[in-house]
Design an enzyme around this catalytic site. Structure first.
Site, short mmCIF file in Angstrom:
data_model
loop_
_atom_site.label_atom_id
_atom_site.label_comp_id
_atom_site.label_asym_id
_atom_site.label_seq_id
_atom_site.Cartn_x
_atom_site.Cartn_y
_atom_site.Cartn_z
N HIS A 44 6.65 -5.05 -0.58
CA HIS A 44 7.10 -4.43 0.56
C HIS A 44 6.13 -4.40 1.93
O HIS A 44 5.07 -4.81 1.82
CB HIS A 44 7.50 -2.94 0.28
CG HIS A 44 6.34 -2.08 -0.19
ND1 HIS A 44 6.30 -1.71 -1.45
CD2 HIS A 44 5.32 -1.62 0.37
CE1 HIS A 44 5.12 -1.21 -1.49
NE2 HIS A 44 4.44 -1.04 -0.31
C1 T46 Z 1 1.89 0.81 -0.98
C2 T46 Z 1 1.10 0.04 -2.11
C3 T46 Z 1 -0.32 -0.36 -1.90
C4 T46 Z 1 5.10 9.34 -4.03
O1 T46 Z 1 6.09 10.23 -4.27
N1 T46 Z 1 4.25 9.36 -3.09
C5 T46 Z 1 3.51 8.48 -2.60
O2 T46 Z 1 2.47 8.82 -1.76
C6 T46 Z 1 3.64 7.21 -3.24
C7 T46 Z 1 2.53 6.27 -2.80
C8 T46 Z 1 4.55 7.07 -4.10
N2 T46 Z 1 5.41 7.92 -4.79
C9 T46 Z 1 6.28 7.68 -5.73
C10 T46 Z 1 7.41 6.88 -5.24
C11 T46 Z 1 7.78 5.98 -6.36
O3 T46 Z 1 8.72 6.67 -7.26
O4 T46 Z 1 5.70 6.93 -6.69
C12 T46 Z 1 6.58 6.01 -7.45
C13 T46 Z 1 5.88 4.67 -7.20
O5 T46 Z 1 5.67 4.12 -5.94
P1 T46 Z 1 5.61 2.54 -5.43
O6 T46 Z 1 6.73 2.01 -6.31
O7 T46 Z 1 5.95 2.56 -3.97
O8 T46 Z 1 4.37 2.07 -5.71
P2 T46 Z 1 3.64 0.82 -5.40
O9 T46 Z 1 2.48 0.45 -6.35
O10 T46 Z 1 4.73 -0.50 -5.47
O11 T46 Z 1 3.23 0.78 -3.77
C14 T46 Z 1 2.22 1.90 -3.46
C15 T46 Z 1 2.77 2.52 -2.28
O12 T46 Z 1 3.89 3.09 -2.48
C16 T46 Z 1 2.83 1.59 -0.90
O13 T46 Z 1 3.12 2.35 0.18
O14 T46 Z 1 1.57 0.05 0.11
O15 T46 Z 1 1.08 1.25 -3.28
#
Ligand code: T46
Length: 121
Positions: A44
């Site tokens: 993303h």
């Molecule tokens: C990014 C990369 C580097 C939350 O509730 N609060 C938070 O602050 C974050 C970051 C995530 N979440 C929840 C949302 C999802 O249910 O944690 C779960 C996993 O998040 P996500 O699938 O977005 O994780 P990544 O590793 O794909 O991405 C993350 C960050 O979300 C994103 O902003 O830039 O790490």
């Protein structure tokens, strides 16, 4: 475009200490960390969030595409910080065992800040 900042680091006979102070182009509103990674993450870009990534233990790879240029950054030093602009599409992969990726964000968590449609080639 993504940039790498070499962090001030203080080494002595006790070990090392790296610091993030007055080097980021934003005020930190949120801190999270990623570990025990089994599969590629990210995929993303953001509307507003600027983010700074430090692999504080181990190593990982960040693939970045700003819509014009592609770049892969290997984060393998706790003394290096990768700053991603909101437009930088990013995926994180190839995490070494036990690695920890620390992320500092300019924004509070907002699921509406995510853009999940990839840039065209
Ligand atoms: C990014 C990369 C580097 C939350 O509730 N609060 C938070 O602050 C974050 C970051 C995530 N979440 C929840 C949302 C999802 O249910 O944690 C779960 C996993 O998040 P996500 O699938 O977005 O994780 P990544 O590793 O794909 O991405 C993350 C960050 O979300 C994103 O902003 O830039 O790490």
């Amino acid at each position: 475009m993504a940039t790498i900042i070499n962090l001030p680091t203080f080494r002595d006979d006790r070990g090392a200490l790296s610091v993030i102070e007055k080097v980021l182009p934003f005020e930190i509103k949120r801190i999270y960390w990623i570990y025990d990674v089994q599969k590629q993450r990210g995929g993303h870009r953001h509307k507003k969030a600027i983010q700074a990534l430090v692999c504080v233990s181990g190593q990982c790879e960040i693939d970045i595409y700003d819509g014009e240029k592609k770049r892969t950054v290997v984060l393998d030093k706790p003394t290096q910080c990768l700053v991603l602009d909101p437009r930088d599409w990013h995926t994180m992969d190839h995490f070494s065992k036990g690695s920890v990726l620390l992320v500092l964000s300019s924004e509070y968590y907002d699921r509406n800040d995510y853009i999940k449609e990839a840039y065209g080639e």
